[in-house]
Design an enzyme around this catalytic site. Structure first.
Site, PDB file in Angstrom:
ATOM      1  N   ILE A 186       0.875  -1.156  -0.022  1.00 49.02           N
ATOM      2  CA  ILE A 186       0.134  -0.020  -0.134  1.00 49.02           C
ATOM      3  C   ILE A 186       0.841   1.260   0.027  1.00 49.02           C
ATOM      4  O   ILE A 186       1.790   1.390   0.652  1.00 49.02           O
ATOM      5  CB  ILE A 186      -0.932   0.070   1.206  1.00 49.02           C
ATOM      6  CG1 ILE A 186      -1.972   1.052   1.085  1.00 49.02           C
ATOM      7  CG2 ILE A 186      -0.390   0.113   2.413  1.00 49.02           C
ATOM      8  CD1 ILE A 186      -3.217   0.961   1.760  1.00 49.02           C
ATOM      9  N   GLY A 289      -1.462  -3.086  -6.629  1.00 53.56           N
ATOM     10  CA  GLY A 289      -2.312  -2.328  -7.294  1.00 53.56           C
ATOM     11  C   GLY A 289      -1.820  -2.021  -8.781  1.00 53.56           C
ATOM     12  O   GLY A 289      -2.448  -1.147  -9.416  1.00 53.56           O
ATOM     13  N   CYS A 458     -14.079  14.381  16.206  1.00 50.41           N
ATOM     14  CA  CYS A 458     -14.554  13.467  15.646  1.00 50.41           C
ATOM     15  C   CYS A 458     -15.242  12.558  17.227  1.00 50.41           C
ATOM     16  O   CYS A 458     -14.640  13.169  18.168  1.00 50.41           O
ATOM     17  CB  CYS A 458     -13.884  12.352  14.782  1.00 50.41           C
ATOM     18  SG  CYS A 458     -12.437  11.415  15.719  1.00 50.41           S
TER      19      CYS A 458
END
Length: 484
Positions: A186, A289, A458
């Site tokens: 990633i 990917g 949040c």
């Protein structure tokens, strides 16, 4: 109030033992996720469905349950229902009438029934009886079997009648952990986020391997992407995030490797390192990917040369996808804005990259590396439980403040996802509140008034700390974390 979870059709096609195992696993996954919403969540497995019961004294949990169920792999769709008992077809009609009388007034409608169990009537008979009664004793325009304005969906199971109030589309795929683990490379860009998601959806517990080429700022950004993917789609299972300090490899490539071979050599070094890490973790496959022809290292010739560096299985779920399709999927799963703000480091390695690498030449170039380079890199790799990302932010957030009170000239930014913000709006009297979802903050923060201080909010304080640290690494110092 209940949710009826319908299994993805591919699960239904499995043999009885496999179907049973997949269904049990999905039941466990749903329970693991919903217990984090509320400890009173009840989950019950049946042969072809899973029932989720909303606590009777907590109807407000229905929205949160629905949102989480929509993101659990292995689910075709979910219907939210109200439960009734009945004794006859007329009893069904009498209970449907007050619920739908106003909903179908001035509109066309039809009745659809799904039935399981032993009854002295069939589904079509119920549809005709209930539909005829509604048509006769309400202000509906009439029955329309194709493309009605309102569909009255009923499900009958034994002596229970379920009136469907909402349908939620699921992810599809297989339940998490029904397939073997994979290690996904990633970078935080468009491609790697989508390829990771594809394997989560397919039921593989997806661990993350990050090759750090850009320092702390790059690592923080990638951790946000990985944490978002795990928290949204794979929260039912623990996974690892592995950070590999790859700057020494890049340095040797720039110093020793022929310019045209740099891109392919870099990818081969990444695959070698990832394979070593995967073997340590007991993982048999690497996910990337890469998409055919997207960049110079992704021609068929170069991919073939890259694959020759290891015996480890390398999986490329995006291999035939167009870039725009990848971006569209990235947008749908919520990683697009992360990707937009993520710098691309691999693209600057080679000025004149080859598109037809020759294996012998590449292997000759690789003899110039220090003998123990891969060993050193693997030993320096740091693997953490992905849940520790939130805990790390508590220790690394020293450059900013966590505040409970709001001063003048301070603006609160509610960074929760839109559905969370709508469910529990943040209202503070006399305080300016901006609503910028966390996945858009990186691209929109630069447009805000630099003379003001911004307090990120949040509900749990995890994403606000991640975002604050990320913004500080980018050079913004007018940011704090708001924890009332």
């Amino acid at each position: 109030m209940k949710f009826i979870v319908k299994l993805y059709p591919e699960i239904m096609m499995k043999s009885k033992p496999v179907r049973m195992r997949f269904t049990k696993m999905l039941e466990t996954n749903i329970r693991n996720v919903l217990k984090k919403v509320d400890d009173d969540a009840k989950v019950q497995r049946q042969w072809d469905r899973i029932m989720v019961m909303v606590p009777k004294n907590k109807p407000e949990l229905a929205q949160a349950f629905g949102e989480r169920l929509a993101c659990i792999p292995g689910i075709a769709h979910v219907v939210q229902v109200d439960e009734y008992s009945f004794t006859s077809v007329d009893d069904i009609y009498q209970q449907v009438l007050p619920v739908y009388r106003d909903q179908i007034a001035g509109k066309t409608f039809c009745v659809r029934v799904k039935r399981t169990g032993s009854h002295d009537f069939n589904s079509i008979e119920v549809e005709r009886y209930v539909g005829g009664g509604l048509n006769q004793f309400t202000d509906a325009i009439g029955v329309r079997l194709k493309n009605p304005e309102v569909t009255v969906n009923l499900e009958i199971e034994g002596d229970k009648l379920y009136m469907v109030t909402k349908r939620i589309e699921g992810l599809g795929g297989f339940p998490m952990a029904t397939q073997e683990d994979v290690l996904s490379l990633i970078s935080g860009g468009f491609d790697s986020g989508v390829s990771s998601y594809q394997f989560i959806k397919k039921g593989a517990r997806t661990h993350y391997c990050f090759f750090n080429l850009g320092g702390a700022q790059h690592e923080i950004g990638v951790k946000q992407v990985a944490y978002h993917l795990w928290k949204t789609f794979g929260e039912s299972h623990k996974v690892k995030f592995v950070s590999v300090p790859f700057e020494p490899v890049v340095a040797e490539i720039l110093e020793k490797i022929d310019n045209g071979q740099m891109g392919v050599v870099l990818k081969r070094m990444m695959m070698r390192t990832a394979a070593r890490i995967a073997e340590r973790m007991g993982i048999q496959a690497i996910v990337t990917g890469e998409s055919l022809g997207q960049v110079s290292s992704q021609t068929l010739t170069n991919l073939n040369v890259i694959d020759r560096c290891t015996d480890m299985l390398i999986l490329r779920p995006l291999i035939t996808m167009d870039k725009q399709d990848i971006i569209n999927e990235c947008r749908r799963i919520g990683t697009e804005d992360f990707a937009k703000s993520m710098p691309e480091y691999c693209g600057v390695i080679s000025q004149k990259p080859t598109v037809k690498a020759v294996l012998a030449k590449v292997e000759a170039e690789e003899t110039k590396f220090s003998e123990d380079l891969i060993d050193r890199i693997v030993e320096q790799a740091v693997a953490i439980d992905i849940r520790e990302i939130a805990e790390q932010m508590n220790t690394r957030i020293t450059e900013t403040e966590t505040v409970v009170a709001i001063d003048t000239n301070e603006v609160v930014i509610d960074i929760r996802a839109p559905e969370e913000e709508e469910n529990k709006p943040l209202e503070i009297e006399g305080v300016e509140i901006k609503r910028i979802p966390f996945f858009k903050l990186a691209t929109q923060f630069a447009d805000l008034d630099k003379q003001k201080t911004y307090l990120l909010y949040c509900e749990r304080g995890v994403m606000s700390k991640l975002q604050a640290l990320y913004l500080i690494e980018q050079g913004y110092h007018n940011v704090k974390v708001y924890r009332p």
